[in-house]
Design a protein around this motif. Structure first.
Motif, short mmCIF file in Angstrom:
data_model
loop_
_atom_site.label_atom_id
_atom_site.label_comp_id
_atom_site.label_asym_id
_atom_site.label_seq_id
_atom_site.Cartn_x
_atom_site.Cartn_y
_atom_site.Cartn_z
N VAL A 47 0.84 -1.21 0.00
CA VAL A 47 0.00 0.00 0.00
C VAL A 47 0.87 1.25 0.00
CG1 VAL A 47 -1.66 1.31 1.37
CG2 VAL A 47 -1.97 -1.14 1.08
N ALA A 48 1.93 1.24 0.79
CA ALA A 48 2.81 2.41 0.85
C ALA A 48 3.50 2.66 -0.49
CB ALA A 48 3.86 2.21 1.96
N LEU A 49 4.01 1.60 -1.12
CA LEU A 49 4.68 1.77 -2.41
C LEU A 49 3.71 2.28 -3.48
CD1 LEU A 49 6.92 -1.44 -2.50
CD2 LEU A 49 7.65 0.92 -2.15
N VAL A 50 2.50 1.71 -3.50
CA VAL A 50 1.51 2.16 -4.49
C VAL A 50 1.12 3.61 -4.25
CG1 VAL A 50 -0.87 1.83 -5.26
CG2 VAL A 50 0.60 -0.15 -4.93
N ALA A 51 0.97 3.99 -2.99
CA ALA A 51 0.61 5.37 -2.67
C ALA A 51 1.71 6.35 -3.09
CB ALA A 51 0.32 5.50 -1.17
N VAL A 52 2.96 6.00 -2.79
CA VAL A 52 4.08 6.86 -3.18
C VAL A 52 4.16 6.96 -4.71
CG1 VAL A 52 6.59 7.05 -3.19
CG2 VAL A 52 5.39 6.44 -1.08
N TRP A 53 3.98 5.84 -5.37
CA TRP A 53 4.01 5.82 -6.84
C TRP A 53 2.92 6.73 -7.41
CZ3 TRP A 53 3.52 0.61 -10.00
CH2 TRP A 53 3.68 0.88 -11.36
N GLN A 54 1.71 6.61 -6.89
CA GLN A 54 0.59 7.40 -7.38
C GLN A 54 0.82 8.90 -7.17
OE1 GLN A 54 -2.10 6.37 -9.05
NE2 GLN A 54 -2.98 8.43 -9.18
N LEU A 55 1.34 9.25 -6.01
CA LEU A 55 1.55 10.67 -5.70
C LEU A 55 2.74 11.25 -6.45
CD1 LEU A 55 0.92 10.57 -1.83
CD2 LEU A 55 -0.62 11.46 -3.60
N ALA A 56 3.78 10.44 -6.67
CA ALA A 56 4.99 10.95 -7.30
C ALA A 56 4.86 11.05 -8.81
CB ALA A 56 6.18 10.06 -6.94
N ALA A 57 4.03 10.19 -9.43
CA ALA A 57 3.87 10.20 -10.89
C ALA A 57 3.28 11.53 -11.34
CB ALA A 57 2.98 9.05 -11.33
N GLY A 58 3.97 12.20 -12.25
CA GLY A 58 3.51 13.49 -12.73
C GLY A 58 4.06 14.65 -11.94
N ARG A 59 4.59 14.37 -10.74
CA ARG A 59 5.17 15.42 -9.92
C ARG A 59 6.70 15.32 -9.88
NH1 ARG A 59 0.44 13.92 -7.11
NH2 ARG A 59 -1.01 15.66 -6.76
N LEU A 60 7.19 14.13 -9.48
CA LEU A 60 8.62 13.93 -9.36
C LEU A 60 9.23 13.35 -10.63
CD1 LEU A 60 8.89 12.56 -5.71
CD2 LEU A 60 9.11 14.91 -6.52
N PHE A 61 8.42 12.66 -11.43
CA PHE A 61 8.92 12.09 -12.69
C PHE A 61 7.78 12.03 -13.69
CE2 PHE A 61 8.41 8.75 -9.44
CZ PHE A 61 7.30 8.11 -9.91
N ASP A 62 8.15 11.86 -14.94
CA ASP A 62 7.17 11.89 -16.04
C ASP A 62 6.31 10.63 -16.01
OD1 ASP A 62 5.76 12.17 -18.37
OD2 ASP A 62 7.51 12.60 -19.62
N ALA A 63 5.00 10.81 -15.86
CA ALA A 63 4.09 9.68 -15.78
C ALA A 63 3.99 8.90 -17.09
CB ALA A 63 2.69 10.17 -15.37
N SER A 64 4.39 9.50 -18.20
CA SER A 64 4.33 8.77 -19.46
C SER A 64 5.35 7.63 -19.51
CB SER A 64 4.58 9.73 -20.64
OG SER A 64 5.87 10.33 -20.54
N PHE A 65 6.37 7.71 -18.66
CA PHE A 65 7.37 6.65 -18.62
C PHE A 65 7.07 5.61 -17.53
CE2 PHE A 65 9.69 10.15 -20.58
CZ PHE A 65 10.27 9.51 -21.66
#
Length: 286
Positions: A47-65
């Motif tokens: 749950v923690a990894l999925v939450a971090v991934w969801q929040l970081a995508a588009g903010r910390l790195f390009d979600a298209s990748f």
């Protein structure tokens, strides 16, 4: 004096027996607390990894990748609705199961037989290791020439990948059998058949089961490599097609499905391991 002896040796009353039984009873948490804690930690980590991934995508790195967990879930829902997921998963699952069964059976049988003849095994050992060292992806073009691009090629590629892992682990288990047990059976008048079936086979099961567990992801690798090289069906094809259209959500969705298949197969082998290893002490089976 005799009265005192009889009184000290008299059986316990029903109340005393029930008290001893109650004292030995454990609570649910004492019996299952460790397993529950482990599974709770695993779920919390996911749950923690999925939450971090969801929040970081588009903010910390390009979600298209990297896509997003929500996009991956949406892709799985779409593929489930139109039947794409089940059709391709069924193709790959057949290749994995048939290849795994074929490679495991051949590896376990040959590993047991060849390792039981030490001199013969030493003669073949360098040739076996040379074949094992060949990258299995390099065999894919050759298998296409020999067997075509249908399901047979993927099954055989998965089987070859699994074979060496099960063979080497089974052979190692046979060669590490306690010589004292073999000598004891011989002293009791046992023949080669008794030694093979009552000593070597049970003792080699640990190595064989280790090979079976390790080989599960490699069966998937063999089948998916075959699909990536030449196929228009299967999860490997889905990965290739999704990557060609830059659909990272589709690539990750396929990887999730492959992980679920691997987890299910690993669970089934774990049940087999638990059933076969019932003779071991509880500490050795944990």
């Amino acid at each position: 004096m005799s009265t005192m002896t009889e009184s000290t040796q008299s059986p316990k009353t029903g109340a005393e027996s029930r008290a001893d039984v109650v004292a030995l009873q454990r609570t649910w948490w004492e019996r299952n607390g460790r397993t529950t804690s482990i599974w709770a930690a695993r779920i919390a980590l996911i749950v923690a990894l999925v939450a971090v991934w969801q929040l970081a995508a588009g903010r910390l790195f390009d979600a298209s990748f990297t896509s997003r967990p929500t996009d991956i879930w949406a892709r799985l829902v779409d593929w489930n609705a139109d039947g794409t997921l089940w059709m391709h998963s069924w193709i790959t699952l057949q290749e994995v199961v048939y290849g795994y069964a074929l490679g495991s059976a051949g590896g376990a049988l040959l590993g047991f037989v060849l390792a039981s003849v030490p001199t013969f095994y030493k003669v073949l050992d360098p040739f076996i290791m040379a074949l094992y060292a060949i990258p299995k992806v390099a065999l894919a073009p050759l298998f296409i020439v020999w067997f075509g691009i249908e399901m047979d090629m993927k099954i055989l590629l998965a089987a070859v990948t699994v074979f060496f892992l099960v063979f080497l682990n089974t052979a190692a288990g046979v060669r590490e059998v306690d010589r004292g047990l073999i000598d004891a059976v011989r002293l009791m008048g046992g023949g080669r058949r008794d030694i093979a079936l009552k000593v070597v086979l049970p003792a080699s099961m640990t190595g064989m089961l280790t090979g079976l567990k390790v080989a599960i992801p490699y069966a998937l690798i063999g089948a998916v490599i075959g699909e990536l090289v030449a196929s228009n069906r299967g999860l490997g094809y889905l990965i290739s097609n999704s990557a060609a259209t830059f659909d990272t959500a589709g690539v990750f969705a396929t990887l999730v499905v492959l992980s679920v298949i691997a987890a299910i197969l690993n669970f089934l082998v774990g049940l087999l391991d638990h059933r076969v290893s019932r003779w071991k002490p509880a500490e050795a089976r944990t």
